[in-house]
Scaffold this motif. Structure first.
Motif, PDB file in Angstrom:
ATOM      1  N   THR A 237       2.726   6.077  -2.402  1.00  0.00           N
ATOM      2  CA  THR A 237       3.860   6.999  -2.497  1.00  0.00           C
ATOM      3  C   THR A 237       4.353   7.134  -3.927  1.00  0.00           C
ATOM      4  N   ALA A 238       4.448   6.019  -4.636  1.00  0.00           N
ATOM      5  CA  ALA A 238       4.948   6.075  -6.009  1.00  0.00           C
ATOM      6  C   ALA A 238       4.047   6.938  -6.892  1.00  0.00           C
TER       7      ALA A 238
ATOM      8  N   LYS B  20      12.137   0.850   1.349  1.00  0.00           N
ATOM      9  CA  LYS B  20      11.323  -0.305   0.975  1.00  0.00           C
ATOM     10  C   LYS B  20      12.181  -1.563   0.917  1.00  0.00           C
ATOM     11  N   ALA B  21      13.389  -1.440   0.353  1.00  0.00           N
ATOM     12  CA  ALA B  21      14.277  -2.595   0.270  1.00  0.00           C
ATOM     13  C   ALA B  21      14.716  -3.056   1.655  1.00  0.00           C
TER      14      ALA B  21
ATOM     15  N   ALA C 145      -0.233   8.048   2.031  1.00  0.00           N
ATOM     16  CA  ALA C 145       1.034   7.993   1.303  1.00  0.00           C
ATOM     17  C   ALA C 145       0.975   8.833   0.029  1.00  0.00           C
ATOM     18  N   TYR C 146      -0.191   8.845  -0.612  1.00  0.00           N
ATOM     19  CA  TYR C 146      -0.339   9.659  -1.828  1.00  0.00           C
ATOM     20  C   TYR C 146      -0.196  11.148  -1.506  1.00  0.00           C
ATOM     21  N   VAL C 147      -0.804  11.590  -0.414  1.00  0.00           N
ATOM     22  CA  VAL C 147      -0.710  13.000  -0.029  1.00  0.00           C
ATOM     23  C   VAL C 147       0.739  13.370   0.294  1.00  0.00           C
ATOM     24  N   VAL C 148       1.399  12.548   1.091  1.00  0.00           N
ATOM     25  CA  VAL C 148       2.791  12.828   1.459  1.00  0.00           C
ATOM     26  C   VAL C 148       3.676  12.843   0.226  1.00  0.00           C
ATOM     27  N   GLY C 149       3.492  11.826  -0.637  1.00  0.00           N
ATOM     28  CA  GLY C 149       4.290  11.783  -1.859  1.00  0.00           C
ATOM     29  C   GLY C 149       4.009  12.962  -2.770  1.00  0.00           C
TER      30      GLY C 149
ATOM     31  N   ASP D 128       0.825  -1.209   0.000  1.00  0.00           N
ATOM     32  CA  ASP D 128       0.000   0.000   0.000  1.00  0.00           C
ATOM     33  C   ASP D 128       0.859   1.259   0.000  1.00  0.00           C
ATOM     34  N   LEU D 129       1.931   1.256   0.795  1.00  0.00           N
ATOM     35  CA  LEU D 129       2.835   2.404   0.824  1.00  0.00           C
ATOM     36  C   LEU D 129       3.499   2.623  -0.528  1.00  0.00           C
TER      37      LEU D 129
END
Length: 251
Positions: free
Chosen positions: A43-44, A216-217, A176-180, A38-39
């Motif tokens: 975010t992407a 993420k990695a 995550a979308y807002v932050v990204g 989801d993140l």
């Protein structure tokens, strides 16, 4: 005096022997794949889509306030759309699991011998044979809930979803979308001129993509450098394509 091996073999009250020596029982296996997914999705998309929109508008609009207004509107719409998509996807998974479980419960009542044969076939693939196989099948089928649990896990390869998964997925993806999205848009908010704001936005977006890929990695146990370069390459390519398409149709 009994040997350590003999002591370990002594069963407990429920018939299960004590755990042999080894690594800590709370092993550090990765178990948050759904949250990380989801993140990644939120975010992407948040990094690439608002960046492409702001960059495309930079070539046609000289006033940063207009770019900021359009960017914020896109972030708000994207947050709602992505969050709702995550919610519906999680609800679909939960509904699918419950439907399959009801079907398995009904089949265990209507066709118990066939369902026992399916349990035997599964155990047979794992090397269980003869009398041990018969006893294992009878033990599993003696409790209907355990029987259905076994079939869900090993026949259908389905794991019961977290009942709070849908709401958590919507909040994670939307947040995550807002932050990204605010990362590439922040230079336009803080700076007065469009050209320098675009250059800083490119730098911010590249650093954020690389940093996000590294984190993420690390979370998934993969090489951090490879994760950073991979995310930077994929996110950069997506942002470049979106920018070129927006510029071409935006004149």
């Amino acid at each position: 005096m009994s040997s350590p091996a003999a002591d370990l073999a002594e069963p407990t009250r429920d018939g299960l022997p004590p755990m042999p020596p080894g690594p800590p029982h709370e092993e550090r296996h990765f178990a948050a794949s759904a949250t990380v997914r989801d993140l990644v999705i939120g975010t992407a998309d948040g990094l690439t889509v608002p960046f492409a929109l702001a960059a495309a508008l930079s070539g046609a609009v000289a006033a940063n306030p207009l770019i900021v207004t359009a960017g914020l509107a896109e972030i708000a719409a994207g947050c709602v759309a992505m969050g709702l998509g995550g919610y519906l996807a999680a609800r679909t998974d939960a509904d699918h699991y419950q439907a399959e479980r009801r079907r398995e419960e009904e089949e265990s009542r209507l066709y118990p011998e066939r369902e026992k044969w399916e349990v035997a076939a599964i155990l047979h693939r794992y090397g269980v044979r003869g009398e041990v196989l018969r006893q294992a099948v009878e033990a599993i089928a003696s409790d209907r809930r355990r029987w259905v649990d076994f079939m869900m896990r090993f026949e259908l390869e389905l794991v019961e979803p977290d009942p709070h998964r849908a709401a958590r997925s919507a909040a994670t993806i939307g947040g995550a979308y807002v932050v990204g999205g605010l990362i590439p848009l922040s230079p336009y908010i803080l700076m007065a001129e469009t050209g320098p704001a675009l250059a800083v936005s490119c730098a911010f977006t590249a650093v954020a993509l690389a940093g996000f890929g590294w984190l993420k990695a690390r979370a998934t146990g993969l090489p951090p450098l490879r994760g950073a370069l991979q995310t930077l390459g994929i996110g950069g390519a997506a942002a470049a394509v979106a920018f070129l398409v927006a510029s071409a149709f935006g004149g």
